[in-house]
Write a protein that holds these residues in place. Structure first.
Motif, mmCIF file in Angstrom:
data_model
loop_
_atom_site.group_PDB
_atom_site.id
_atom_site.type_symbol
_atom_site.label_atom_id
_atom_site.label_comp_id
_atom_site.label_asym_id
_atom_site.label_seq_id
_atom_site.Cartn_x
_atom_site.Cartn_y
_atom_site.Cartn_z
ATOM 1 N N ASN A 136 -12.627 102.037 36.235
ATOM 2 C CA ASN A 136 -12.606 102.963 37.376
ATOM 3 C C ASN A 136 -12.978 104.388 37.007
ATOM 4 O O ASN A 136 -12.389 105.344 37.513
ATOM 5 C CB ASN A 136 -11.224 102.972 38.054
ATOM 6 C CG ASN A 136 -10.841 101.623 38.619
ATOM 7 O OD1 ASN A 136 -11.537 100.645 38.388
ATOM 8 N ND2 ASN A 136 -9.749 101.563 39.334
ATOM 9 N N PHE B 19 -6.947 101.276 34.260
ATOM 10 C CA PHE B 19 -7.180 100.058 35.033
ATOM 11 C C PHE B 19 -8.050 99.064 34.265
ATOM 12 O O PHE B 19 -8.814 99.440 33.375
ATOM 13 C CB PHE B 19 -7.866 100.398 36.352
ATOM 14 C CG PHE B 19 -7.099 101.370 37.209
ATOM 15 C CD1 PHE B 19 -6.249 100.922 38.205
ATOM 16 C CD2 PHE B 19 -7.223 102.741 37.010
ATOM 17 C CE1 PHE B 19 -5.544 101.813 38.993
ATOM 18 C CE2 PHE B 19 -6.524 103.650 37.795
ATOM 19 C CZ PHE B 19 -5.679 103.172 38.789
ATOM 20 N N ASP C 56 2.027 113.055 44.591
ATOM 21 C CA ASP C 56 1.007 113.661 43.731
ATOM 22 C C ASP C 56 1.647 114.298 42.498
ATOM 23 O O ASP C 56 1.099 114.247 41.400
ATOM 24 C CB ASP C 56 0.211 114.714 44.504
ATOM 25 C CG ASP C 56 -0.563 114.095 45.662
ATOM 26 O OD1 ASP C 56 -1.031 112.955 45.489
ATOM 27 O OD2 ASP C 56 -0.680 114.731 46.712
ATOM 28 N N MET D 208 -2.526 106.361 34.165
ATOM 29 C CA MET D 208 -2.758 104.950 34.459
ATOM 30 C C MET D 208 -4.175 104.575 34.068
ATOM 31 O O MET D 208 -5.121 105.319 34.323
ATOM 32 C CB MET D 208 -2.532 104.675 35.945
ATOM 33 C CG MET D 208 -2.675 103.206 36.290
ATOM 34 S SD MET D 208 -1.591 102.741 37.649
ATOM 35 C CE MET D 208 -1.916 101.000 37.764
ATOM 36 N N ASN E 42 3.543 103.795 39.854
ATOM 37 C CA ASN E 42 2.687 104.965 40.034
ATOM 38 C C ASN E 42 2.591 105.382 41.505
ATOM 39 O O ASN E 42 1.762 106.204 41.873
ATOM 40 C CB ASN E 42 1.286 104.669 39.482
ATOM 41 C CG ASN E 42 0.595 105.919 39.006
ATOM 42 O OD1 ASN E 42 1.201 106.990 38.964
ATOM 43 N ND2 ASN E 42 -0.667 105.810 38.673
ATOM 44 N N ARG F 192 2.608 111.478 40.059
ATOM 45 C CA ARG F 192 1.473 110.833 39.384
ATOM 46 C C ARG F 192 0.907 111.710 38.277
ATOM 47 O O ARG F 192 0.297 111.218 37.344
ATOM 48 C CB ARG F 192 0.379 110.501 40.395
ATOM 49 C CG ARG F 192 0.819 109.476 41.411
ATOM 50 C CD ARG F 192 -0.362 108.944 42.195
ATOM 51 N NE ARG F 192 0.081 108.207 43.361
ATOM 52 C CZ ARG F 192 0.000 108.666 44.607
ATOM 53 N NH1 ARG F 192 -0.547 109.844 44.854
ATOM 54 N NH2 ARG F 192 0.437 107.936 45.604
ATOM 55 N N ARG F 193 1.096 113.026 38.387
ATOM 56 C CA ARG F 193 0.623 113.914 37.320
ATOM 57 C C ARG F 193 1.350 113.658 36.019
ATOM 58 O O ARG F 193 0.865 114.011 34.957
ATOM 59 C CB ARG F 193 0.839 115.373 37.728
ATOM 60 C CG ARG F 193 -0.171 115.828 38.740
ATOM 61 C CD ARG F 193 0.235 117.098 39.419
ATOM 62 N NE ARG F 193 -0.397 117.091 40.740
ATOM 63 C CZ ARG F 193 -0.266 118.037 41.645
ATOM 64 N NH1 ARG F 193 0.490 119.084 41.392
ATOM 65 N NH2 ARG F 193 -0.872 117.953 42.792
ATOM 66 N N LEU G 209 1.346 103.958 43.950
ATOM 67 C CA LEU G 209 0.115 103.601 44.657
ATOM 68 C C LEU G 209 0.412 102.540 45.706
ATOM 69 O O LEU G 209 -0.304 102.403 46.694
ATOM 70 C CB LEU G 209 -0.947 103.083 43.672
ATOM 71 C CG LEU G 209 -1.527 104.124 42.715
ATOM 72 C CD1 LEU G 209 -2.383 103.460 41.651
ATOM 73 C CD2 LEU G 209 -2.331 105.170 43.469
ATOM 74 N N ARG H 30 1.449 99.414 39.806
ATOM 75 C CA ARG H 30 1.021 100.232 40.951
ATOM 76 C C ARG H 30 2.222 100.826 41.690
ATOM 77 O O ARG H 30 2.153 101.952 42.185
ATOM 78 C CB ARG H 30 0.170 99.402 41.914
ATOM 79 C CG ARG H 30 -1.214 99.046 41.346
ATOM 80 C CD ARG H 30 -1.972 98.138 42.294
ATOM 81 N NE ARG H 30 -2.195 98.784 43.581
ATOM 82 C CZ ARG H 30 -3.250 99.540 43.866
ATOM 83 N NH1 ARG H 30 -4.189 99.701 42.959
ATOM 84 N NH2 ARG H 30 -3.376 100.098 45.046
#
Ligand SMILES: Nc1ncnc2c1ncn2[C@@H]1O[C@H](COP(=O)(O)OP(=O)(O)O)[C@@H](O)[C@H]1O
Ligand SMILES: [Mg+2]
Lengths: 247, 281
Positions: free
Chosen positions: A89, A85, A75, A83, A50, A78-79, A52, A47
């Motif tokens: 999700n 989970f 943002d 990821m 990424n 993260r592109r 988060l 996380r």
């Protein structure tokens, strides 16, 4: 050059230190498996990479760029990172196709037809072409997780982070998801995966990192870490895994 | 094996026959108890000593016919107000709920204003808001003042917007954080995440309570008549005062119920559907 380079990562939740002076380097096309007991910090590490979760110290570089710099737009970072989970999700109100095309259309501003064509092609390749218009609750766990992987791939990521992607699956559905990850490796995808599947880690990983209390206690080729561990804590962990019949 | 060439066993046939008998029995019991209760009510009401007087003053067909046009034109006002105010209140509620989720220090004043609004207007009785807007605001004698009806509509929108904002907020908070994490991990911005992932799920989940508030609004729109405009209830009141007979109220009541039935039916249907969805059916 390394795709991912983490140096001295530190993360606290309240008073407890969850990541402690953690270093990790992942080269291009390399697959690194994170193993370790529940609560050892595997998910937190993924996380943080990424963005988060926010770090308390240390730096993370993606392709040489310091992404832990607060001036970097998360943002945009993260592109470039996909990821997946443990609990899939997927978005329950969107069909499989809409789940996959959401980021290409909204983030990358692709035309709908183009995004859908790409999504259908990816789905066909993993044998899910017929389920494109189904909603997630109509799919098995294994199918949902494969859709989640396709959704992450639709962004054409530089790096994939997989967090115990088979842990929520019935045993007979694990194989189809692992097969997909195997194919990703064959295609040269750079990946970091947290896993409890030691046999799979041994087969697919170029390097295994054993985490304990937020530190990398031991890392190296799978045969060494899983076969002839040098650290007492690694041996102890593997013994428990063997007793549970998971190796 | 298809269903057709399956021969049910003796035991299954006996069970099926028993269930059929039970069904017939249940229907008979329901029908006779309903008939008995109905008969009892009719006898009790029509047999009451004051029944004739009540029938004359509440159920006079001639007066009902005379009052109908006025009450209907009043009801048309209710319907128009309901449609406009429901749309306005839903929009306002949604905007306020989203504003309250914004994070970061720049948005502090926005969050505080939105929170203050929901606290104030959920606490303030609708009648007071109505009087303040329809009587107080025109008193300012500003240029281009909207008509009283529009001001009354604003009062309804402001009051119901406060309730609906809280319903929307509950819906937004019911969306699991892992959905946000998944959306953000795909590179969606906060706004895109709200727009494409959180709000669609939130609105679906709170559709039943939202519609329920719209049903309540349907009854409250008539309160604008306190400020002058003539709605169905006010029209009935006028007719009653002219005829010295309460029948127009009954006419208005029946019309209100008829108007509410489709809305309530839609609410029930949506509630049922969302209950089924949540139980994974
Ligand atoms: N959001 C959070 N708030 C507080 N504690 C957390 C949070 N997320 C994780 N933790 C704690 O951090 C530790 C590491 O958790 P995690 O990274 O999920 O471990 P793993 O994935 O290896 O099982 C655990 O002790 C967990 O309780
Ligand atoms: Mg975990």
């Amino acid at each position: 050059m390394a795709v991912l380079r983490c140096r001295g990562l530190r993360k606290k939740f309240g008073g407890t230190v969850v990541l402690d002076q953690l270093d990790l380097t992942v080269a291009e096309h390399q697959v690194v498996a994170l193993i370790g007991a529940s609560g050892s910090g595997k998910s937190t590490l993924l996380r943080c990479v990424n963005l988060l979760d926010e770090l308390d110290d240390g730096t993370i570089e993606l392709d040489g760029e310091d992404i832990s710099d607060p001036r970097v737009d998360p943002d945009r970072v993260r592109r470039r990172i996909g990821m997946v989970f443990q609990a899939y999700n997927l978005f329950p109100h969107l069909s499989v196709l809409e789940n996959i095309t959401l980021a290409p259309r909204r983030v990358h501003r692709r035309a709908r037809a183009e995004a859908e064509a790409q999504a259908r092609e990816l789905l066909d390749r993993v044998g899910l072409g017929a389920r494109a218009d189904a909603y997630p609750d109509r799919l098995s766990g294994g199918q949902q997780q494969r859709v989640a992987i396709v959704r992450a791939l639709a962004n054409s990521p530089r790096l994939m982070l997989l967090d115990e992607v088979t842990s929520a699956l019935d045993p007979e559905l694990v194989g189809e998801v692992l097969a997909m990850i195997r194919d990703l490796k064959a295609d040269g995808m750079t990946m970091v995966l947290a896993t409890h599947e030691m046999g799979f880690a041994r087969e697919v990983a170029d390097e295994v990192c054993f985490l304990d209390a937020g530190r990398v206690v031991e890392s190296g080729p799978p045969e060494q870490v899983l076969g002839e561990p040098t650290q007492a804590r690694t041996r102890q962990f593997l013994r428990r895994i063997i007793e549970a019949g998971r190796l | 094996m298809t269903l057709l060439d399956h021969m049910p066993s003796e035991a299954q046939l006996r069970r099926a026959a028993y269930r059929r008998r039970q069904t017939v029995y249940s229907v008979l019991v329901a029908a006779s108890s309903t008939a008995a209760l109905g008969a009892l009510l009719v006898v009790a009401v029509t047999g009451a000593p004051g029944w004739d007087r009540v029938r004359r003053s509440f159920l006079d067909p001639e007066i009902a016919r005379d009052a109908l046009p006025a009450v209907l034109s009043g009801l048309w006002l209710n319907v128009r107000l309901l449609v406009c105010c429901a749309a306005g209140a839903l929009l306002l509620g949604l905007v306020i709920a989203v504003l309250r989720t914004l994070r970061g220090p720049i948005f502090f004043p926005v969050r505080a204003l939105a929170a203050g609004y929901t606290y104030t207007f959920r606490g303030l009785p609708l009648i007071i808001v109505l009087y303040l807007l329809t009587l107080g605001v025109p008193g300012l004698r500003l240029q281009g003042m909207p008509p009283v009806l529009v001001l009354g509509g604003f009062a309804l929108v402001l009051t119901y917007g406060g309730y609906l904002a809280e319903v929307f907020r509950a819906g937004i908070e019911s969306v699991h954080p892992s959905q946000l994490a998944a959306a953000r991990s795909l590179g969606l911005t906060y706004r895109q995440t709200m727009r494409h992932v959180v709000l669609p799920q939130a609105v679906r989940r709170v559709a039943p309570p939202l519609l329920n508030d719209v049903v309540a609004l349907q009854k409250d729109v008539g309160l604008v008549s306190l400020a002058g405009p003539i709605d169905a209830v006010r029209a009935a009141q006028i007719a009653t005062a002219q005829s010295f007979n309460y029948t127009p109220y009954v006419v208005a009541g029946v019309l209100f119920v008829l108007l509410a039935i489709p809305l309530i039916a839609v609410t029930d249907w949506v509630t049922l559907r969302s209950a089924r969805r949540q139980s994974g059916g």
